[in-house]
Design a protein around this motif. Structure first.
Motif, PDB file in Angstrom:
ATOM      1  N   LEU A   1       0.840  -1.200   0.000  1.00  0.00           N
ATOM      2  CA  LEU A   1       0.000   0.000   0.000  1.00  0.00           C
ATOM      3  C   LEU A   1       0.874   1.248   0.000  1.00  0.00           C
ATOM      4  O   LEU A   1       1.855   1.307   0.739  1.00  0.00           O
ATOM      5  N   PRO A   2       0.542   2.258  -0.816  1.00  0.00           N
ATOM      6  CA  PRO A   2       1.281   3.527  -0.753  1.00  0.00           C
ATOM      7  C   PRO A   2       1.157   4.134   0.636  1.00  0.00           C
ATOM      8  O   PRO A   2       0.198   3.843   1.370  1.00  0.00           O
ATOM      9  N   GLY A   3       2.095   4.961   1.008  1.00  0.00           N
ATOM     10  CA  GLY A   3       2.089   5.553   2.338  1.00  0.00           C
ATOM     11  C   GLY A   3       0.792   6.257   2.679  1.00  0.00           C
ATOM     12  O   GLY A   3       0.322   6.195   3.821  1.00  0.00           O
ATOM     13  N   SER A   4       0.157   6.913   1.691  1.00  0.00           N
ATOM     14  CA  SER A   4      -1.067   7.655   1.947  1.00  0.00           C
ATOM     15  C   SER A   4      -2.241   6.728   2.254  1.00  0.00           C
ATOM     16  O   SER A   4      -3.261   7.168   2.788  1.00  0.00           O
ATOM     17  N   ARG A   5      -2.110   5.440   1.916  1.00  0.00           N
ATOM     18  CA  ARG A   5      -3.204   4.487   2.133  1.00  0.00           C
ATOM     19  C   ARG A   5      -2.907   3.525   3.281  1.00  0.00           C
ATOM     20  O   ARG A   5      -3.722   2.647   3.569  1.00  0.00           O
ATOM     21  N   ARG A   6      -1.773   3.657   3.929  1.00  0.00           N
ATOM     22  CA  ARG A   6      -1.414   2.775   5.038  1.00  0.00           C
ATOM     23  C   ARG A   6      -2.417   2.880   6.178  1.00  0.00           C
ATOM     24  O   ARG A   6      -2.632   1.933   6.936  1.00  0.00           O
ATOM     25  N   HIS A   7      -3.079   4.015   6.285  1.00  0.00           N
ATOM     26  CA  HIS A   7      -4.029   4.237   7.372  1.00  0.00           C
ATOM     27  C   HIS A   7      -5.128   3.182   7.372  1.00  0.00           C
ATOM     28  O   HIS A   7      -5.594   2.762   8.442  1.00  0.00           O
ATOM     29  N   ALA A   8      -5.561   2.734   6.195  1.00  0.00           N
ATOM     30  CA  ALA A   8      -6.635   1.744   6.120  1.00  0.00           C
ATOM     31  C   ALA A   8      -6.201   0.416   6.720  1.00  0.00           C
ATOM     32  O   ALA A   8      -6.980  -0.256   7.398  1.00  0.00           O
ATOM     33  N   ALA A   9      -4.956   0.009   6.487  1.00  0.00           N
ATOM     34  CA  ALA A   9      -4.441  -1.224   7.084  1.00  0.00           C
ATOM     35  C   ALA A   9      -4.364  -1.093   8.601  1.00  0.00           C
ATOM     36  O   ALA A   9      -4.648  -2.050   9.335  1.00  0.00           O
ATOM     37  N   ASP A  10      -3.981   0.077   9.084  1.00  0.00           N
ATOM     38  CA  ASP A  10      -3.938   0.309  10.535  1.00  0.00           C
ATOM     39  C   ASP A  10      -5.342   0.191  11.147  1.00  0.00           C
ATOM     40  O   ASP A  10      -5.509  -0.374  12.232  1.00  0.00           O
ATOM     41  N   LEU A  11      -6.348   0.726  10.450  1.00  0.00           N
ATOM     42  CA  LEU A  11      -7.711   0.645  10.955  1.00  0.00           C
ATOM     43  C   LEU A  11      -8.196  -0.802  10.995  1.00  0.00           C
ATOM     44  O   LEU A  11      -8.841  -1.225  11.966  1.00  0.00           O
ATOM     45  N   ALA A  12      -7.908  -1.555   9.929  1.00  0.00           N
ATOM     46  CA  ALA A  12      -8.318  -2.960   9.899  1.00  0.00           C
ATOM     47  C   ALA A  12      -7.667  -3.739  11.038  1.00  0.00           C
ATOM     48  O   ALA A  12      -8.309  -4.555  11.713  1.00  0.00           O
ATOM     49  N   TRP A  13      -6.385  -3.489  11.273  1.00  0.00           N
ATOM     50  CA  TRP A  13      -5.672  -4.154  12.378  1.00  0.00           C
ATOM     51  C   TRP A  13      -6.287  -3.772  13.727  1.00  0.00           C
ATOM     52  O   TRP A  13      -6.468  -4.612  14.605  1.00  0.00           O
ATOM     53  N   THR A  14      -6.615  -2.496  13.902  1.00  0.00           N
ATOM     54  CA  THR A  14      -7.217  -2.033  15.150  1.00  0.00           C
ATOM     55  C   THR A  14      -8.569  -2.702  15.380  1.00  0.00           C
ATOM     56  O   THR A  14      -8.894  -3.116  16.503  1.00  0.00           O
ATOM     57  N   ALA A  15      -9.376  -2.821  14.324  1.00  0.00           N
ATOM     58  CA  ALA A  15     -10.678  -3.483  14.448  1.00  0.00           C
ATOM     59  C   ALA A  15     -10.499  -4.944  14.862  1.00  0.00           C
ATOM     60  O   ALA A  15     -11.261  -5.469  15.690  1.00  0.00           O
ATOM     61  N   LEU A  16      -9.496  -5.614  14.299  1.00  0.00           N
ATOM     62  CA  LEU A  16      -9.230  -7.007  14.661  1.00  0.00           C
ATOM     63  C   LEU A  16      -8.841  -7.123  16.127  1.00  0.00           C
ATOM     64  O   LEU A  16      -9.374  -7.964  16.874  1.00  0.00           O
ATOM     65  N   GLN A  17      -7.907  -6.312  16.575  1.00  0.00           N
ATOM     66  CA  GLN A  17      -7.459  -6.372  17.961  1.00  0.00           C
ATOM     67  C   GLN A  17      -8.591  -6.043  18.934  1.00  0.00           C
ATOM     68  O   GLN A  17      -8.709  -6.646  20.005  1.00  0.00           O
ATOM     69  N   THR A  18      -9.439  -5.076  18.557  1.00  0.00           N
ATOM     70  CA  THR A  18     -10.568  -4.700  19.405  1.00  0.00           C
ATOM     71  C   THR A  18     -11.551  -5.856  19.541  1.00  0.00           C
ATOM     72  O   THR A  18     -12.066  -6.139  20.638  1.00  0.00           O
ATOM     73  N   ALA A  19     -11.810  -6.558  18.418  1.00  0.00           N
ATOM     74  CA  ALA A  19     -12.726  -7.695  18.450  1.00  0.00           C
ATOM     75  C   ALA A  19     -12.182  -8.827  19.314  1.00  0.00           C
ATOM     76  O   ALA A  19     -12.913  -9.430  20.119  1.00  0.00           O
ATOM     77  N   LEU A  20     -10.900  -9.122  19.185  1.00  0.00           N
ATOM     78  CA  LEU A  20     -10.298 -10.199  19.970  1.00  0.00           C
ATOM     79  C   LEU A  20     -10.303  -9.858  21.464  1.00  0.00           C
ATOM     80  O   LEU A  20     -10.547 -10.721  22.311  1.00  0.00           O
ATOM     81  N   CYS A  21     -10.018  -8.611  21.775  1.00  0.00           N
ATOM     82  CA  CYS A  21     -10.029  -8.192  23.177  1.00  0.00           C
ATOM     83  C   CYS A  21     -11.441  -8.254  23.756  1.00  0.00           C
ATOM     84  O   CYS A  21     -11.632  -8.652  24.911  1.00  0.00           O
ATOM     85  N   GLN A  22     -12.437  -7.868  22.948  1.00  0.00           N
ATOM     86  CA  GLN A  22     -13.819  -7.946  23.432  1.00  0.00           C
ATOM     87  C   GLN A  22     -14.199  -9.388  23.739  1.00  0.00           C
ATOM     88  O   GLN A  22     -14.832  -9.681  24.761  1.00  0.00           O
ATOM     89  N   PHE A  23     -13.782 -10.307  22.869  1.00  0.00           N
ATOM     90  CA  PHE A  23     -14.099 -11.722  23.084  1.00  0.00           C
ATOM     91  C   PHE A  23     -13.450 -12.234  24.374  1.00  0.00           C
ATOM     92  O   PHE A  23     -14.026 -13.068  25.077  1.00  0.00           O
ATOM     93  N   GLU A  24     -12.270 -11.726  24.680  1.00  0.00           N
ATOM     94  CA  GLU A  24     -11.537 -12.172  25.869  1.00  0.00           C
ATOM     95  C   GLU A  24     -11.909 -11.392  27.121  1.00  0.00           C
ATOM     96  O   GLU A  24     -11.348 -11.610  28.198  1.00  0.00           O
TER      97      GLU A  24
END
Length: 243
Positions: free
Chosen positions: A97-120
């Motif tokens: 991903l170009p640097g200007s679009r890296r933010h979307a990958a960060d958001l997807a990762w954050t959503a994943l971590q938030t979901a896993l933490c909620q489950f735990e």
């Protein structure tokens, strides 16, 4: 979207696992509609494994592509494996991903971590950004040589100059130490006297005053023009007799 790779375009035009997951037992949110991108990741976790993953994404095509790729990566994976997935790996799965679009990958990762933490049953705390590297300290020095009030008719021998320079520096050290700083002789090269400043003496506006006063005292003591220059290296005293 001209800077999207073929893989990213494929995930955008043909998103995998898009839509609502009614049987989700872990949900993670990231971003906001006000900020332009919002992600909702829904997981169904069974026996320590991501049995199913679906998403909703609102905003740019890069958010849709990243969420689509992420759901493919984590489906069927054990929680320990899913937890170790990084934003860089999400971007790499899309061909980068170009640097200007890296933010979307960060958001997807954050959503994943938030979901896993909620489950735990715990709260997700995003990592703190690394502190910016400290700007290099610019040591201040007098701009010009100091000229003595009286010029010596006969130059001093190098050994005598070295002794006098050491005496002058030693005479100012008690006051500097009282203020939390210090100065040490590094080398004498002709009219240049190199010193090492430490503590409160280094890198501040008062350094120029400290060096200016020392420079004037040395010039008057030696009876010839002197320039004091601060060095960042540790002291390794050397005396060069050449003028």
């Amino acid at each position: 979207m001209l800077d999207f790779s073929e893989k990213a375009l494929d995930h955008f035009f043909n998103p995998r696992n898009a839509g609502v997951l009614e049987a989700a037992n872990a949900v993670g949110m990231a971003g906001s509609l006000e900020g332009g991108d919002a992600i909702r990741l829904m997981l169904r976790i069974l026996d320590g494994t991501v049995a199913e993953a679906r998403f909703q994404a609102f905003g740019g095509g890069d958010a849709i592509a990243c969420c689509s790729a992420l759901t493919v990566m984590i489906s069927g994976q054990e929680l320990a494996v899913a937890r170790r997935i990084t934003a860089d790996e999400i971007g790499a799965s899309l061909g980068g991903l170009p640097g200007s679009r890296r933010h979307a990958a960060d958001l997807a990762w954050t959503a994943l971590q938030t979901a896993l933490c909620q489950f735990e049953g715990r709260s997700f705390e995003p990592p703190k950004p690394a502190p910016a590297p400290a700007a290099p300290v610019k040591l201040l020095a007098p701009r010009h040589e100091s000229r003595p009030r009286v010029v010596r008719d006969t130059p001093l021998a190098p050994d005598e100059e070295a002794r006098l320079i050491a005496e002058v520096i030693e005479s100012v050290r008690p006051r500097l130490r009282a203020d939390g700083g210090d100065v040490t002789l590094v080398a004498v090269e002709g009219s240049k006297v190199r010193v090492h400043l430490t503590g409160a003496c280094s890198g501040c506006q008062l350094a120029a005053l400290t060096l200016g006063g020392l420079q004037k005292r040395l010039a008057d003591t030696l009876g010839r023009p002197i320039r004091v220059i601060p060095e960042e290296k540790k002291p390794l005293v050397a005396i060069a007799g050449a003028r």
